[in-house]
Design an enzyme around this catalytic site. Structure first.
Site, PDB file in Angstrom:
ATOM      1  N   SER A  19       0.655  -1.315  -0.148  1.00 39.94           N
ATOM      2  CA  SER A  19      -0.059   0.344   0.102  1.00 39.94           C
ATOM      3  C   SER A  19       0.885   1.520  -0.140  1.00 39.94           C
ATOM      4  O   SER A  19       0.795   2.285  -0.841  1.00 39.94           O
ATOM      5  CB  SER A  19      -0.869  -0.098   1.200  1.00 39.94           C
ATOM      6  OG  SER A  19      -1.683  -1.000   1.126  1.00 39.94           O
ATOM      7  N   ARG A  42       0.683   7.667   5.930  1.00 43.71           N
ATOM      8  CA  ARG A  42      -0.045   6.893   6.749  1.00 43.71           C
ATOM      9  C   ARG A  42      -1.661   7.681   6.786  1.00 43.71           C
ATOM     10  O   ARG A  42      -2.569   6.900   6.754  1.00 43.71           O
ATOM     11  CB  ARG A  42       0.328   6.819   8.341  1.00 43.71           C
ATOM     12  CG  ARG A  42      -0.453   5.713   9.005  1.00 43.71           C
ATOM     13  CD  ARG A  42       0.326   5.160  10.266  1.00 43.71           C
ATOM     14  NE  ARG A  42       1.277   4.305   9.754  1.00 43.71           N
ATOM     15  CZ  ARG A  42       1.179   2.986   9.578  1.00 43.71           C
ATOM     16  NH1 ARG A  42      -0.135   2.256   9.603  1.00 43.71           N
ATOM     17  NH2 ARG A  42       2.157   2.017   9.200  1.00 43.71           N
ATOM     18  N   HIS A  45      -3.039   6.517   3.693  1.00 42.06           N
ATOM     19  CA  HIS A  45      -3.324   5.171   3.817  1.00 42.06           C
ATOM     20  C   HIS A  45      -4.562   4.584   4.399  1.00 42.06           C
ATOM     21  O   HIS A  45      -5.159   3.878   4.065  1.00 42.06           O
ATOM     22  CB  HIS A  45      -2.028   4.534   4.462  1.00 42.06           C
ATOM     23  CG  HIS A  45      -2.375   3.131   4.883  1.00 42.06           C
ATOM     24  ND1 HIS A  45      -2.335   2.405   5.887  1.00 42.06           N
ATOM     25  CD2 HIS A  45      -2.125   1.992   4.098  1.00 42.06           C
ATOM     26  CE1 HIS A  45      -2.531   1.064   5.946  1.00 42.06           C
ATOM     27  NE2 HIS A  45      -2.287   0.765   4.675  1.00 42.06           N
TER      28      HIS A  45
END
Lengths: 211, 211
Positions: A19, A42, A45
């Protein structure tokens, strides 16, 4: 041609790595502030929303300062149970730190009612009354940020970090700008309307995972 | 000129109402499927992301079917503790329903390890083994959706509703398309990469708040 329902073979342990590779690839040559990359990625994500490459504002040295605070066992205070649930408490405990959310506390509900404020604002008062160093992770309530701003201006607290990422439409933008105006307070702010308890938790975890 | 840090005077109890007014205003003449409006708007409220006006797909009658299931006390199973934390459990209890998350259970961890799957997939097996009607609220793990798809195809479960809103980059799009291919299963799907535990919880709450 790849079918839309064709599942890619990726080991469970490899999913996050893959990812982050995709996110890095799609960010292309977008410039991120050195030291903030893992937090920005993040957040993307967690949301699949590349707006976080644009809207996150880090005060000078905020990331290093926050990591130092966690290393000293500084607790995190959230404004939702959901934010608390999302923070990696096992990882936090490795540093002797923990996470609190006072939103469901009876004394907070009573104080909010008595003062005509939100429970979120009252829960910031409770955190201030701890008399401890605190990292605030605010993903929901602008009123929590406004109260933190007041407490700081009154000299009643000096947060180690404010993660200011409420989401929404009423006073969200303004409350974040208030935090950005505090030049002495380390902060990570998602400027604009976006954010959320998931983003607040994700920023805490991003700090933990790079320590 | 309005200062960027000028806080609007809105009573705590009025903030949500005002937010929904702004969302409705900004949606303009965007057509939403009748009966799904409150869910779509609450997802936007939770994320400040108007993409949810485009990406949410409701199977025919899914909303009514889900509300009937909740009225019968059908439990909700989530794939994260964060999703569980975000669902209004007091409201759910009014209908004799509750929410489970098996992700931290030791037997789930052991089963995942033994079978080389994710804990999310193993937790769906545990939900299927309850032998009860279930509403699934999946906001994180594509592997949970893939496992649900298999269990349905094997005739082992027949969910009352699948809320299919994982977020991310690896197998997220595909796993949602798998759920959309199940013509007999009521579903609410956030097509594409977006979603999250917050969105899963928010859809559950949107169902509860209109009952």
């Amino acid at each position: 041609m790849k079918m839309l329902t064709e599942i890619e073979k990726v080991l469970p342990s490899e999913i996050e790595k893959r990812s982050f590779e995709i996110i890095t690839e799609e960010l292309g040559d977008k410039k991120l502030v050195p030291g903030t990359e893992l937090i920005v990625k993040r957040c993307i994500h967690t949301s699949a929303d590349f707006d976080y490459a644009e809207n996150l504002v880090f005060s000078e040295g905020a990331v290093e300062h926050a990591m130092d605070a966690i290393r000293r066992g500084t607790p995190i205070v959230t404004d939702t149970q959901m934010g608390k649930a999302g923070i990696n408490k096992r990882k936090l405990a490795e540093f002797g730190s923990e996470v609190y959310c006072f939103m469901s506390d009876e004394d907070v509900a009573a104080a909010a009612k008595a003062n005509g404020t939100t429970r979120a604002a009252a829960s910031m008062d409770k955190a201030a009354a701890l008399g401890r160093d605190v990292i605030f992770a605010v993903g929901n309530a602008p009123t929590a940020l406004v109260r933190l701003y007041e407490l700081i201006k009154e000299g009643k607290i000096r947060p180690e970090l404010i993660i200011a990422v409420p989401v929404g439409f009423v006073n969200v933008v303004q409350s974040k700008e208030l935090i950005l105006s505090l030049k002495e307070t380390p902060s990570i702010v998602a400027r604009g309307r976006k954010g959320g308890s998931n983003i607040a938790a994700c920023i805490c975890n991003a700090l933990l995972y790079q320590m």
